[in-house]
Design a protein around this motif. Structure first.
Motif, PDB file in Angstrom:
ATOM      1  N   GLY A 488      -6.674  -1.419   7.220  1.00  0.00           N
ATOM      2  CA  GLY A 488      -5.821  -2.311   6.631  1.00  0.00           C
ATOM      3  C   GLY A 488      -6.273  -3.040   5.560  1.00  0.00           C
ATOM      4  N   VAL A 489      -7.625  -3.340   5.696  1.00  0.00           N
ATOM      5  CA  VAL A 489      -8.049  -4.474   4.723  1.00  0.00           C
ATOM      6  C   VAL A 489      -7.902  -3.848   3.112  1.00  0.00           C
ATOM      7  CG1 VAL A 489     -10.123  -3.116   4.401  1.00  0.00           C
ATOM      8  CG2 VAL A 489     -10.084  -5.561   3.849  1.00  0.00           C
ATOM      9  N   TRP A 490      -7.604  -2.511   3.006  1.00  0.00           N
ATOM     10  CA  TRP A 490      -7.400  -2.009   1.792  1.00  0.00           C
ATOM     11  C   TRP A 490      -5.932  -2.398   1.295  1.00  0.00           C
ATOM     12  CZ3 TRP A 490     -11.648  -1.746  -0.548  1.00  0.00           C
ATOM     13  CH2 TRP A 490     -12.755  -1.177   0.004  1.00  0.00           C
ATOM     14  N   LEU A 491      -4.999  -2.451   2.249  1.00  0.00           N
ATOM     15  CA  LEU A 491      -3.769  -2.720   2.083  1.00  0.00           C
ATOM     16  C   LEU A 491      -3.742  -4.134   1.488  1.00  0.00           C
ATOM     17  CD1 LEU A 491      -0.714  -2.011   2.126  1.00  0.00           C
ATOM     18  CD2 LEU A 491      -0.581  -2.896   4.581  1.00  0.00           C
ATOM     19  N   ASP A 492      -4.315  -5.211   2.233  1.00  0.00           N
ATOM     20  CA  ASP A 492      -4.520  -6.350   1.994  1.00  0.00           C
ATOM     21  C   ASP A 492      -5.171  -6.605   0.440  1.00  0.00           C
ATOM     22  OD1 ASP A 492      -3.884  -6.931   4.418  1.00  0.00           O
ATOM     23  OD2 ASP A 492      -5.800  -7.161   5.431  1.00  0.00           O
ATOM     24  N   PHE A 493      -6.178  -6.001   0.145  1.00  0.00           N
ATOM     25  CA  PHE A 493      -6.668  -6.075  -1.244  1.00  0.00           C
ATOM     26  C   PHE A 493      -5.607  -5.649  -2.197  1.00  0.00           C
ATOM     27  CE2 PHE A 493     -11.145  -5.992   0.284  1.00  0.00           C
ATOM     28  CZ  PHE A 493     -11.524  -7.290   0.038  1.00  0.00           C
ATOM     29  N   ALA A 494      -4.880  -4.831  -2.141  1.00  0.00           N
ATOM     30  CA  ALA A 494      -3.872  -4.150  -2.903  1.00  0.00           C
ATOM     31  C   ALA A 494      -2.783  -5.243  -3.142  1.00  0.00           C
ATOM     32  CB  ALA A 494      -3.165  -3.050  -2.057  1.00  0.00           C
ATOM     33  N   GLY A 495      -2.364  -5.861  -1.955  1.00  0.00           N
ATOM     34  CA  GLY A 495      -1.523  -7.150  -1.934  1.00  0.00           C
ATOM     35  C   GLY A 495      -1.947  -8.206  -2.877  1.00  0.00           C
ATOM     36  N   LEU A 496      -3.000  -8.440  -2.902  1.00  0.00           N
ATOM     37  CA  LEU A 496      -3.587  -9.545  -3.680  1.00  0.00           C
ATOM     38  C   LEU A 496      -3.314  -9.039  -5.103  1.00  0.00           C
ATOM     39  CD1 LEU A 496      -6.872 -10.492  -1.770  1.00  0.00           C
ATOM     40  CD2 LEU A 496      -4.726 -11.774  -1.823  1.00  0.00           C
ATOM     41  N   LEU A 497      -3.796  -8.039  -5.676  1.00  0.00           N
ATOM     42  CA  LEU A 497      -3.650  -7.575  -6.811  1.00  0.00           C
ATOM     43  C   LEU A 497      -2.170  -7.700  -7.139  1.00  0.00           C
ATOM     44  CD1 LEU A 497      -6.157  -4.632  -6.636  1.00  0.00           C
ATOM     45  CD2 LEU A 497      -6.510  -6.900  -7.758  1.00  0.00           C
ATOM     46  N   LEU A 498      -1.533  -7.078  -6.452  1.00  0.00           N
ATOM     47  CA  LEU A 498       0.048  -7.011  -6.771  1.00  0.00           C
ATOM     48  C   LEU A 498       0.482  -8.477  -6.930  1.00  0.00           C
ATOM     49  CD1 LEU A 498       0.882  -3.731  -4.815  1.00  0.00           C
ATOM     50  CD2 LEU A 498       0.648  -3.980  -7.364  1.00  0.00           C
ATOM     51  N   ASP A 499       0.147  -9.114  -6.197  1.00  0.00           N
ATOM     52  CA  ASP A 499       0.640 -10.686  -6.300  1.00  0.00           C
ATOM     53  C   ASP A 499       0.380 -11.142  -7.601  1.00  0.00           C
ATOM     54  OD1 ASP A 499       1.768 -10.786  -3.621  1.00  0.00           O
ATOM     55  OD2 ASP A 499      -0.011 -12.134  -2.869  1.00  0.00           O
ATOM     56  N   GLY A 544       5.035   1.899  -9.306  1.00  0.00           N
ATOM     57  CA  GLY A 544       4.808   2.769  -8.342  1.00  0.00           C
ATOM     58  C   GLY A 544       4.022   1.943  -7.224  1.00  0.00           C
ATOM     59  N   ALA A 545       2.972   1.137  -7.579  1.00  0.00           N
ATOM     60  CA  ALA A 545       2.342   0.520  -6.500  1.00  0.00           C
ATOM     61  C   ALA A 545       3.121  -0.504  -5.858  1.00  0.00           C
ATOM     62  CB  ALA A 545       1.043  -0.181  -7.218  1.00  0.00           C
ATOM     63  N   LEU A 546       3.714  -1.451  -6.569  1.00  0.00           N
ATOM     64  CA  LEU A 546       4.880  -2.324  -5.933  1.00  0.00           C
ATOM     65  C   LEU A 546       5.618  -1.809  -4.986  1.00  0.00           C
ATOM     66  CD1 LEU A 546       5.591  -4.255  -9.201  1.00  0.00           C
ATOM     67  CD2 LEU A 546       4.468  -5.485  -7.111  1.00  0.00           C
ATOM     68  N   LEU A 547       6.223  -0.452  -5.077  1.00  0.00           N
ATOM     69  CA  LEU A 547       6.959   0.320  -4.214  1.00  0.00           C
ATOM     70  C   LEU A 547       6.222   0.658  -3.127  1.00  0.00           C
ATOM     71  CD1 LEU A 547      10.061   1.533  -4.129  1.00  0.00           C
ATOM     72  CD2 LEU A 547       9.171   3.725  -5.167  1.00  0.00           C
ATOM     73  N   GLY A 548       5.050   1.135  -3.232  1.00  0.00           N
ATOM     74  CA  GLY A 548       4.301   1.657  -2.136  1.00  0.00           C
ATOM     75  C   GLY A 548       4.164   0.534  -1.217  1.00  0.00           C
ATOM     76  N   TYR A 549       3.397  -0.619  -1.646  1.00  0.00           N
ATOM     77  CA  TYR A 549       3.156  -1.708  -0.926  1.00  0.00           C
ATOM     78  C   TYR A 549       4.500  -2.253  -0.007  1.00  0.00           C
ATOM     79  CZ  TYR A 549       1.334  -6.126   0.258  1.00  0.00           C
ATOM     80  OH  TYR A 549       0.969  -7.511   0.992  1.00  0.00           O
ATOM     81  N   GLY A 554       7.490  -3.842   3.702  1.00  0.00           N
ATOM     82  CA  GLY A 554       8.880  -4.368   4.058  1.00  0.00           C
ATOM     83  C   GLY A 554       9.022  -5.664   3.002  1.00  0.00           C
ATOM     84  N   SER A 555       8.104  -5.937   2.081  1.00  0.00           N
ATOM     85  CA  SER A 555       8.346  -7.060   1.435  1.00  0.00           C
ATOM     86  C   SER A 555       9.220  -6.980   0.309  1.00  0.00           C
ATOM     87  CB  SER A 555       6.706  -7.191   0.427  1.00  0.00           C
ATOM     88  OG  SER A 555       7.015  -8.334  -0.648  1.00  0.00           O
ATOM     89  N   GLU A 556      10.446  -7.543   0.278  1.00  0.00           N
ATOM     90  CA  GLU A 556      11.673  -7.578  -0.604  1.00  0.00           C
ATOM     91  C   GLU A 556      11.261  -7.830  -1.797  1.00  0.00           C
ATOM     92  OE1 GLU A 556      15.068  -6.218  -1.502  1.00  0.00           O
ATOM     93  OE2 GLU A 556      14.314  -6.184   0.503  1.00  0.00           O
ATOM     94  N   PRO A 557      10.361  -8.943  -2.283  1.00  0.00           N
ATOM     95  CA  PRO A 557      10.066  -9.526  -3.659  1.00  0.00           C
ATOM     96  C   PRO A 557       9.494  -8.165  -4.302  1.00  0.00           C
ATOM     97  CG  PRO A 557       9.407 -11.247  -2.104  1.00  0.00           C
ATOM     98  CD  PRO A 557       9.883  -9.991  -1.525  1.00  0.00           C
ATOM     99  N   HIS A 558       8.555  -7.533  -3.757  1.00  0.00           N
ATOM    100  CA  HIS A 558       7.780  -6.270  -4.537  1.00  0.00           C
ATOM    101  C   HIS A 558       8.801  -5.255  -4.609  1.00  0.00           C
ATOM    102  CE1 HIS A 558       4.450  -8.735  -2.628  1.00  0.00           C
ATOM    103  NE2 HIS A 558       3.534  -8.145  -3.746  1.00  0.00           N
ATOM    104  N   ARG A 559       9.541  -5.048  -3.476  1.00  0.00           N
ATOM    105  CA  ARG A 559      10.384  -3.799  -3.970  1.00  0.00           C
ATOM    106  C   ARG A 559      11.432  -4.076  -5.113  1.00  0.00           C
ATOM    107  NH1 ARG A 559      12.261   1.111  -1.346  1.00  0.00           N
ATOM    108  NH2 ARG A 559      14.422   1.469  -2.049  1.00  0.00           N
TER     109      ARG A 559
END
Length: 676
Positions: A488-499, A544-549, A554-559
């Protein structure tokens, strides 16, 4: 040595010994132009660019030309791969003014960075209707000294015109079924049914369009979409654009038949195509797709992986032909005589199998190896032996140069490709290679605020900030790695970048995306382009990355951000589908959900769990995300409240806020994720 001697870019370092007094792109260079009242010569290229090398040898290594430049201009050299923002802004100006562009790009600027005269390659003497470089320099100098008002007027008009090219993106909704069907129809009209691919010569691998076609087929069952993808992939794999001995693809084909390539090999092309062929195998179980995906992955690891674990940018088109001359394609082409020297009695078989003729398919009686459609039947073991011997013989030739610069975005594409290919084909070494590159990006390219640097070399971070495609493609790679590894750490890193994408690259009013951050260096215009070029546009890749994240968390802002960004696809998809393939692929994922898959088991090594996990990864549902772990894991939000079923590993599939009943059966899971 000039000022480029301390740069990290291999391209800039190639010019460090020029007699031209080069400056890197910097405020100091433009201050120098103001102080000395000189125009700026901006020269943009990249290390594996054939004509960049030619112009350098003809003009920038020439002392007389250098003396003239040093006296009358401030000369700035830019690596387009390090500064895609600078390249994009001035390329837009070149194309608007001349109707074409390319590299080397030659632009003359005022000390305020405003362009007023443009070109690409200029020869040392007039030819083919082109003025010589010296004539251009003298003309620009004369205009600068004698017609300054006219120069200022032209420059100001160009900047105003560029400012008016802002993309209108107010209130656009994402595309629906009608727009995607129109896009498919448009592609069908431009498709080359005899040769595969789209359009005429030169013909580029349509990687992003192929992803759309595969996803569209998976979602709708449209056989025409699959046929175009399958036939194009086969024709490319059989052509000279594909390295029949060592794997991997050249940049493009100069002809419509995929026979003669422009021989440079780029990381981004091979990462994208490795993933395409892996996805084609996932959809069809084609032996050819499997072979090409694995050979391309092996090429990436064998020839582009750096000592630090990242992936180098490119291999040159040119190499020493054995006589001391650097010649395009010298490393890759063969004559019948060379086959006879290497293979003796098997030379005729090799010539038939690989289409090597006495006349040649390239230059000077040389042939590019390919697999002609009328190849007949050959003994597989003998062909394997021939390939092995030819590869060994080729290894004795001087190898093409390698650009060892590590570009964040392209490494993100490679991470996604290697992670998925390794998972599909039971190759943990490929997944390990993806992890190594991801680790390098985290250690070297990310700072303490999760801001991303564009490049590194030899483990040393470059000076340039990441652009939108870096954040988006690295996030895409990390999301793929999270799905494959269950870490899951890679999901966390993806989230930091997409923020950062949400905060620094997105227009809060319209949802439009910019290629540079709001706090990046201000150029004459803030670059913004939703269309694909050689790689997915940062805009589409971010969507695409925002949609996958969002599907993972379940993050509404990203979707919401993904949906708003995809509004541009509704406009451009039906009109120019060849140039927005990645946006169309992301739109397919949005229409399909995307589906969310949670696989839970007692341990990651449990065979029943790994079977469900691999089945989930092999599902063709567009953009589906996969989380795997134990029921008590907190690594992925999708694993929350997902118990075992009757004490057995189970998979949960959800879509649009609705979940199927969990299953312990891999076949039932496959049926839920293969939409055809």
């Amino acid at each position: 040595m000039n000022r480029l001697a301390h740069e990290t870019s291999p391209y800039l370092l190639q010019h460090a010994d020029n007699p031209v007094d080069w400056w890197p792109w910097s405020a100091e260079a433009f201050d120098e132009a103001r102080t000395t009242d000189k125009p700026v010569l901006l020269s943009v290229g990249y290390s594996s660019c054939h004509w960049c090398h030619v112009m350098a040898h003809e003009s920038f290594e020439d002392q007389v030309t250098a003396d003239y430049l040093n006296e009358h201009f401030v000369s700035v050299k830019v690596d387009r791969e390090e500064r895609p923002d600078v390249d994009a802004v001035y390329m837009e100006a070149v194309q608007a003014a001349t109707g074409q562009g390319g590299w080397p790009m030659t632009v003359f600027l005022t000390p305020d960075g405003e362009p007023f005269y443009f070109g690409t390659y200029f020869p040392p003497a007039p030819r083919h209707g082109m003025p010589s470089f010296r004539q251009v320099l003298e003309g620009v100098r004369q205009a600068w000294t004698e017609r300054r008002d006219e120069v200022a007027e032209v420059a100001g008009k160009i900047v105003r015109d560029l400012a008016q090219r802002e993309i209108s993106h107010q209130g656009a909704e994402p595309p629906g079924e009608p727009e995607l069907a129109q896009a498919l129809l448009g592609l069908t009209r431009e498709y080359d049914p005899q040769r595969g691919g789209f359009g005429g010569a030169p013909k580029f691998p349509p990687s992003m369009v192929l992803e759309f076609l595969l996803r569209h087929h998976a979602r709708t069952g449209a056989e025409g979409a699959l046929q175009m993808a399958q036939d194009t992939c086969e024709r490319m794999a059989r052509g000279g654009i594909y390295d029949q001995l060592g794997g991997g693809f050249a940049r493009y084909s100069v002809d419509r038949d995929w026979v003669v390539p422009h021989f440079e090999k780029m990381l981004y092309d091979n990462a994208l195509l490795c993933r395409v062929y892996a996805h084609l195998w996932r959809a069809t179980r084609s032996d050819l797709a499997r072979r090409v995906a694995l050979e391309t992955a092996d090429f990436l690891v064998r020839e582009l992986r750096t000592q630090e674990g990242g992936f180098a940018s490119a291999l040159d088109a040119d190499s020493d032909d054995g006589s001391g001359r650097h010649v395009e394609g010298a490393y890759y082409v063969w004559t019948p005589e060379q086959l006879r020297e290497a293979l003796r009695d098997d030379a005729e078989l090799a010539a038939q199998h690989f289409g090597v003729t006495e006349e040649g398919t390239f230059e000077h009686g040389q042939s590019v190896l390919q697999l002609p459609l009328n190849e007949g039947v050959f003994d597989a073991e003998k062909v394997a032996s021939v390939k092995e011997r030819l590869l060994a013989e080729r290894a004795r030739r001087p190898a093409p140069g390698r650009d060892d610069k590590v570009v964040a975005a392209w490494n993100g594409l490679a991470i996604a490709a290697l992670a998925e290919t390794g998972a599909y084909f039971g190759r943990p070494d490929l997944v390990e290679a993806a992890l190594g590159a991801a680790d390098l990006l985290v250690r070297v390219h990310l700072d303490e605020h999760a801001r991303l640097a564009r490049t590194s070399k030899d483990g040393r971070v470059g000076p340039n900030a990441g652009v939108l495609e870096d954040y988006a493609d690295v996030a895409e790679g990390f999301l793929a790695l999270a799905s494959v590894t269950g870490e899951g750490v890679w999901l966390d890193f993806a989230g930091l970048l997409l923020d950062h994408v949400l905060a620094r690259f997105t227009d809060p009013a319209s949802g439009a995306l910019y290629d540079t951050a709001s706090d990046a260096e201000q150029l004459i215009r803030r670059p913004q382009d939703p269309t694909d070029n050689a790689t997915p546009s940062g805009w589409s890749a971010a969507a695409g990355a925002l949609l996958g994240y969002a599907a993972h968390t379940g993050s509404e802002p990203h979707r919401t951000a993904a949906e708003r960004a995809l509004g541009v696809v509704k406009t451009l998809g039906p009109r120019v589908p060849r140039f927005i393939g990645w946006g169309l692929a992301a739109a397919e994922a949005l229409l399909d959900g995307p589906r969310e898959v949670a696989v839970v088991g007692p341990s990651p090594t449990d065979e029943r769990t790994t079977s469900l996990h691999r089945t989930a990864l092999l599902g063709t549902a567009p953009g589906a995300v996969v989380a795997a772990g134990t029921p008590d894991s907190d690594e992925f939000p999708l694993l929350a409240d997902r118990p075992l079923v009757g004490g057995e590993p189970a998979a949960y599939v959800c879509r649009n806020f609705t979940c199927d009943a969990p299953t312990t059966d891999p076949e039932r899971l496959a049926a839920a994720l293969n939409t055809r």
